[in-house]
Motif scaffolding. Sequence first.
Motif, PDB file in Angstrom:
ATOM      1  N   THR A  68      -4.709  -1.521 -11.434  1.00  0.00           N
ATOM      2  CA  THR A  68      -3.748  -1.562 -10.339  1.00  0.00           C
ATOM      3  C   THR A  68      -3.006  -2.885 -10.366  1.00  0.00           C
ATOM      4  O   THR A  68      -3.621  -3.942 -10.532  1.00  0.00           O
ATOM      5  CB  THR A  68      -4.432  -1.393  -8.973  1.00  0.00           C
ATOM      6  OG1 THR A  68      -5.158  -0.165  -8.951  1.00  0.00           O
ATOM      7  CG2 THR A  68      -3.416  -1.370  -7.841  1.00  0.00           C
ATOM      8  N   GLY A 120       0.295  -0.928  -6.622  1.00  0.00           N
ATOM      9  CA  GLY A 120      -0.159  -1.090  -5.245  1.00  0.00           C
ATOM     10  C   GLY A 120       0.834  -1.878  -4.425  1.00  0.00           C
ATOM     11  O   GLY A 120       1.463  -2.821  -4.915  1.00  0.00           O
ATOM     12  N   GLN A 141      -0.468   3.093  -4.762  1.00  0.00           N
ATOM     13  CA  GLN A 141      -1.554   2.868  -3.808  1.00  0.00           C
ATOM     14  C   GLN A 141      -1.023   2.094  -2.610  1.00  0.00           C
ATOM     15  O   GLN A 141      -0.334   1.092  -2.771  1.00  0.00           O
ATOM     16  CB  GLN A 141      -2.691   2.077  -4.458  1.00  0.00           C
ATOM     17  CG  GLN A 141      -3.863   1.833  -3.514  1.00  0.00           C
ATOM     18  CD  GLN A 141      -4.878   0.854  -4.081  1.00  0.00           C
ATOM     19  OE1 GLN A 141      -4.584  -0.319  -4.258  1.00  0.00           O
ATOM     20  NE2 GLN A 141      -6.067   1.338  -4.381  1.00  0.00           N
ATOM     21  N   GLN A 143      -1.951  -0.189   0.622  1.00  0.00           N
ATOM     22  CA  GLN A 143      -2.992  -0.977   1.289  1.00  0.00           C
ATOM     23  C   GLN A 143      -2.508  -1.286   2.707  1.00  0.00           C
ATOM     24  O   GLN A 143      -1.613  -2.098   2.927  1.00  0.00           O
ATOM     25  CB  GLN A 143      -3.303  -2.268   0.533  1.00  0.00           C
ATOM     26  CG  GLN A 143      -4.504  -2.991   1.141  1.00  0.00           C
ATOM     27  CD  GLN A 143      -5.127  -4.008   0.194  1.00  0.00           C
ATOM     28  OE1 GLN A 143      -4.436  -4.612  -0.610  1.00  0.00           O
ATOM     29  NE2 GLN A 143      -6.426  -4.195   0.301  1.00  0.00           N
ATOM     30  N   ASP A 179      -4.189   7.849  -1.677  1.00  0.00           N
ATOM     31  CA  ASP A 179      -4.806   6.620  -2.192  1.00  0.00           C
ATOM     32  C   ASP A 179      -4.486   5.462  -1.252  1.00  0.00           C
ATOM     33  O   ASP A 179      -3.557   4.688  -1.467  1.00  0.00           O
ATOM     34  CB  ASP A 179      -4.304   6.316  -3.602  1.00  0.00           C
ATOM     35  CG  ASP A 179      -5.164   5.278  -4.313  1.00  0.00           C
ATOM     36  OD1 ASP A 179      -5.942   4.588  -3.624  1.00  0.00           O
ATOM     37  OD2 ASP A 179      -5.054   5.158  -5.544  1.00  0.00           O
ATOM     38  N   SER A 181      -6.049   2.136   0.802  1.00  0.00           N
ATOM     39  CA  SER A 181      -7.116   1.166   1.043  1.00  0.00           C
ATOM     40  C   SER A 181      -6.741   0.349   2.276  1.00  0.00           C
ATOM     41  O   SER A 181      -5.613   0.398   2.754  1.00  0.00           O
ATOM     42  CB  SER A 181      -7.336   0.268  -0.174  1.00  0.00           C
ATOM     43  OG  SER A 181      -6.152  -0.449  -0.484  1.00  0.00           O
ATOM     44  N   ILE A 182      -7.703  -0.389   2.781  1.00  0.00           N
ATOM     45  CA  ILE A 182      -7.544  -1.087   4.055  1.00  0.00           C
ATOM     46  C   ILE A 182      -7.677  -2.590   3.848  1.00  0.00           C
ATOM     47  O   ILE A 182      -8.562  -3.050   3.115  1.00  0.00           O
ATOM     48  CB  ILE A 182      -8.598  -0.622   5.079  1.00  0.00           C
ATOM     49  CG1 ILE A 182      -8.497   0.888   5.311  1.00  0.00           C
ATOM     50  CG2 ILE A 182      -8.456  -1.387   6.393  1.00  0.00           C
ATOM     51  CD1 ILE A 182      -7.231   1.357   5.961  1.00  0.00           C
ATOM     52  N   TRP A 183      -6.813  -3.344   4.507  1.00  0.00           N
ATOM     53  CA  TRP A 183      -6.950  -4.805   4.605  1.00  0.00           C
ATOM     54  C   TRP A 183      -7.251  -5.092   6.067  1.00  0.00           C
ATOM     55  O   TRP A 183      -6.388  -4.965   6.932  1.00  0.00           O
ATOM     56  CB  TRP A 183      -5.652  -5.484   4.168  1.00  0.00           C
ATOM     57  CG  TRP A 183      -5.703  -6.974   4.055  1.00  0.00           C
ATOM     58  CD1 TRP A 183      -6.275  -7.860   4.932  1.00  0.00           C
ATOM     59  CD2 TRP A 183      -5.151  -7.783   3.006  1.00  0.00           C
ATOM     60  NE1 TRP A 183      -6.121  -9.141   4.508  1.00  0.00           N
ATOM     61  CE2 TRP A 183      -5.425  -9.126   3.321  1.00  0.00           C
ATOM     62  CE3 TRP A 183      -4.439  -7.493   1.844  1.00  0.00           C
ATOM     63  CZ2 TRP A 183      -5.013 -10.187   2.510  1.00  0.00           C
ATOM     64  CZ3 TRP A 183      -4.033  -8.552   1.039  1.00  0.00           C
ATOM     65  CH2 TRP A 183      -4.317  -9.877   1.368  1.00  0.00           C
ATOM     66  N   ALA A 214     -10.753   6.134   3.149  1.00  0.00           N
ATOM     67  CA  ALA A 214     -10.154   4.958   2.512  1.00  0.00           C
ATOM     68  C   ALA A 214     -10.804   4.749   1.152  1.00  0.00           C
ATOM     69  O   ALA A 214     -12.027   4.850   1.006  1.00  0.00           O
ATOM     70  CB  ALA A 214     -10.354   3.726   3.381  1.00  0.00           C
ATOM     71  N   LYS A 215      -9.978   4.457   0.141  1.00  0.00           N
ATOM     72  CA  LYS A 215     -10.504   4.245  -1.208  1.00  0.00           C
ATOM     73  C   LYS A 215     -11.201   2.898  -1.339  1.00  0.00           C
ATOM     74  O   LYS A 215     -12.023   2.695  -2.229  1.00  0.00           O
ATOM     75  CB  LYS A 215      -9.369   4.330  -2.225  1.00  0.00           C
ATOM     76  CG  LYS A 215      -8.681   5.680  -2.285  1.00  0.00           C
ATOM     77  CD  LYS A 215      -9.576   6.755  -2.848  1.00  0.00           C
ATOM     78  CE  LYS A 215      -8.809   8.057  -3.027  1.00  0.00           C
ATOM     79  NZ  LYS A 215      -9.668   9.132  -3.546  1.00  0.00           N
ATOM     80  N   GLY A 216     -10.842   1.967  -0.481  1.00  0.00           N
ATOM     81  CA  GLY A 216     -11.461   0.652  -0.517  1.00  0.00           C
ATOM     82  C   GLY A 216     -11.175  -0.078   0.772  1.00  0.00           C
ATOM     83  O   GLY A 216     -10.238   0.260   1.500  1.00  0.00           O
ATOM     84  N   VAL A 217     -12.004  -1.068   1.082  1.00  0.00           N
ATOM     85  CA  VAL A 217     -11.823  -1.888   2.281  1.00  0.00           C
ATOM     86  C   VAL A 217     -11.989  -3.345   1.906  1.00  0.00           C
ATOM     87  O   VAL A 217     -12.992  -3.731   1.302  1.00  0.00           O
ATOM     88  CB  VAL A 217     -12.842  -1.516   3.381  1.00  0.00           C
ATOM     89  CG1 VAL A 217     -12.655  -2.405   4.605  1.00  0.00           C
ATOM     90  CG2 VAL A 217     -12.716  -0.057   3.777  1.00  0.00           C
TER      91      VAL A 217
END
Length: 302
Positions: A68, A120, A141, A143, A179, A181-183, A214-217
């Motif tokens: 990414t 991303g 992606q 975020q 896709d 993700s979270i910040w 969420a794919k990632g945090v």
Amino acid sequence: NHTFGKLLPSQKHGKEHPEYYCMIDGRRHGEVTNDWFDNEPCLTNPDVLQLICGAVEQEIDKHPGQTTFSVSQNDNDKYCRCPDCAAIDVREGGPMGSLLSFVNAVADATARTHPQVKIGTLSYWYSRKPPATIKPRTNVQIQLCSIEACMIHPINDSECKLNVAFCEDLRGWSRICQDISIWNYNTNFLNYLLPCPNLRIMEQNIRFFVAKQAKGVFMQGAGNALGAEFSDLRNYIMSRLLWNPQLSAARLLDEFLDLHYRRAAPPIRRFIHLVHDNAEAKEIHRNCFGEAEHYGIDEAVV
């Protein structure tokens, strides 16, 4: 992260090509001191697209194992208001319109040579609201950043207006993107040493993000400092919950206090609960920027 400043530095292009950069109040920001805080590119300029596509290609060649690559706004609100950019933003209901149009174009170019790579971008600040009609490409992606959200109440608290607005945007993105993700923010950027009453919400927040696929945090703490108020404790709870969201934050807090502070744990535990109880009792709603009073730190805490 914020990468337009790296991908299209104004120190390199701004003097000869001010048209590459944002127009605000009729003036181009071709020459600035700090791109990250003072500049954004003009996202409808075809030369800007070509230059940033080339810069992304160079990054991919330098990091062949990376999957990414970030094409993201700088850390400011100086998005381009030129007629072409503004027309897209008006049509799409906000500045994410011109941003996502641009990111999609970069993703299309990247897909032709590196189909395994994702592009991303941040949905952050002025770009948090999803656009009305434009959808991210399958190799894009998103975020989503919660910088405006309240840190005293869980992110899915239906009585907290700040968090209700964030969850609405998350639902909107979920309808058009697979896709995400979270910040998420977990410190007070105005004063790292002030008590920050957010230890009770991290468990519920992380579980909510997981439930929403969420794919990632990314849980941001005081990353640009050597330490902050209870930073070791906060990092411990965050990292354990990210590894296993079914754990209890309250038990993790007690575990850390007992093992780290030993005989001093009971009064430290009372202080932590005092700060959190005080903020909750005052029904305060505050994000990650605040003075003492904004987190309920009053004479009782002092």
